[in-house]
Design a protein around this motif. Structure first.
Motif, PDB file in Angstrom:
ATOM      1  N   GLU A 182      73.703  72.797 -57.131  1.00 53.78           N
ATOM      2  CA  GLU A 182      72.406  73.367 -56.758  1.00 53.78           C
ATOM      3  C   GLU A 182      71.283  72.359 -56.987  1.00 53.78           C
ATOM      4  O   GLU A 182      71.389  71.468 -57.838  1.00 53.78           O
ATOM      5  CB  GLU A 182      72.143  74.652 -57.566  1.00 53.78           C
TER       6      GLU A 182
ATOM      7  N   GLN B 196      77.889  75.345 -57.526  1.00 52.36           N
ATOM      8  CA  GLN B 196      76.565  75.939 -57.297  1.00 52.36           C
ATOM      9  C   GLN B 196      76.221  76.909 -58.423  1.00 52.36           C
ATOM     10  O   GLN B 196      75.122  76.877 -58.985  1.00 52.36           O
ATOM     11  CB  GLN B 196      76.519  76.647 -55.942  1.00 52.36           C
TER      12      GLN B 196
ATOM     13  N   ALA C 140      73.317  76.008 -61.325  1.00 52.97           N
ATOM     14  CA  ALA C 140      72.188  76.942 -61.411  1.00 52.97           C
ATOM     15  C   ALA C 140      72.091  77.518 -62.818  1.00 52.97           C
ATOM     16  O   ALA C 140      70.998  77.609 -63.404  1.00 52.97           O
ATOM     17  CB  ALA C 140      72.339  78.056 -60.378  1.00 52.97           C
TER      18      ALA C 140
ATOM     19  N   PRO D 125      68.101  79.602 -55.123  1.00 54.18           N
ATOM     20  CA  PRO D 125      69.209  79.034 -54.356  1.00 54.18           C
ATOM     21  C   PRO D 125      68.698  78.354 -53.090  1.00 54.18           C
ATOM     22  O   PRO D 125      67.812  78.875 -52.404  1.00 54.18           O
ATOM     23  CB  PRO D 125      70.076  80.253 -54.027  1.00 54.18           C
ATOM     24  N   SER D 126      69.271  77.169 -52.790  1.00 51.10           N
ATOM     25  CA  SER D 126      68.726  76.361 -51.697  1.00 51.10           C
ATOM     26  C   SER D 126      69.737  76.036 -50.605  1.00 51.10           C
ATOM     27  O   SER D 126      69.425  75.263 -49.700  1.00 51.10           O
ATOM     28  CB  SER D 126      68.178  75.041 -52.271  1.00 51.10           C
ATOM     29  N   HIS D 127      70.925  76.644 -50.657  1.00 48.73           N
ATOM     30  CA  HIS D 127      71.966  76.280 -49.699  1.00 48.73           C
ATOM     31  C   HIS D 127      72.310  77.379 -48.704  1.00 48.73           C
ATOM     32  O   HIS D 127      73.299  77.252 -47.968  1.00 48.73           O
ATOM     33  CB  HIS D 127      73.237  75.864 -50.435  1.00 48.73           C
TER      34      HIS D 127
END
Length: 247
Positions: A113, A148, A152, A124-126
């Motif tokens: 992440e 991820q 995080a 969350p960025s995906h």
């Protein structure tokens, strides 16, 4: 047995001029007892991997070897070609088939992440990419290392200030490559890369069922003694456990 790595810059070894920036794959050998062959490349996608070094990786793959695959950071920038549920998943599926055809073991990793806080929580960025990996791993019965989730949690556990030291944050005048300073919340410093590499190594031990032969602490069949840690990590110089005190 060898561990082969395919991924992007968060996995790759960085040029010497960028030290201490590092991908986690560059430090994995410090945490496992088998050779590591890291072919990950900065800017990599599932498409660029298959077009460049994937044949080389397969040529060096022996039966029983393990291939760890982590993409997504750059795939998500090309949603027309590499959408989470289409081009990206299709290429991962093909890579899994290639590894299995050579009697290797594929392992999927979700993307690490980005360190992007909203208040005290990581945003969350995906998008759908981590879920696409999780669903593919489930569908094809491929082991999954959920980086991820781990990263995080790690950022949130350390907090907004302390977690900064895991990533490439350099003040002005400190680093010759970035004389004006750098605030990079994607790429690790060695401290962050090492923590991810350690988690990957422990995940591999679990996937490989490496520790089931060790006695459980307090098991009366073994006199109630704690397990001998030196049996699990023979190269670490850990003395045999003697204490029978409960924790």
């Amino acid at each position: 047995m060898t561990y082969h790595l395919a991924g992007d810059s968060t996995v790759a070894a960085c040029p010497a001029a960028e030290f201490p920036m590092s991908g986690w794959g560059a430090l994995l050998a410090e945490h496992v007892d088998a050779p590591v062959r890291n072919l990950a490349v900065g800017g990599g996608t599932t498409e660029s991997c298959r077009e460049t070094y994937w044949p080389e990786l397969l040529d060096g793959l022996a039966p029983g070897d393990t291939v760890l695959i982590q993409f997504g950071h750059n795939d998500q920038k090309d949603p027309e070609l590499l959408g989470a549920r289409c081009g990206y998943a299709e290429r991962l599926r093909a890579m899994i088939a290639d590894v299995r055809a050579r009697e290797g073991r594929p392992i999927l990793c979700t993307s690490v992440e980005r360190r992007r806080f909203v208040g005290e929580r990581i945003a969350p960025s995906h998008g759908d990419y981590p879920d696409a990996v999780r669903d593919l791993a489930h569908e094809l019965d491929v082991p999954l290392i959920d980086l991820q989730v781990f990263t995080a949690w790690l950022y949130e556990d350390l907090g907004t200030d302390d977690s900064r030291s895991l990533l490439s944050h350099y003040p002005r005048g400190l680093h010759a490559t970035w004389p004006d300073g750098l605030a990079d919340d994607t790429h690790f410093q060695r401290r962050g890369a090492g923590k991810v590499a350690s988690f990957v190594a422990w995940s591999l031990r679990a996937i490989e069922r490496r520790d089931g032969h060790l006695p459980a602490a307090g098991d009366p069949r073994f006199g109630g003694m704690n397990p001998d840690a030196s049996a699990a990590f023979p190269s670490a110089g850990i003395p045999p456990a003697e204490s029978t005190q409960e924790t």
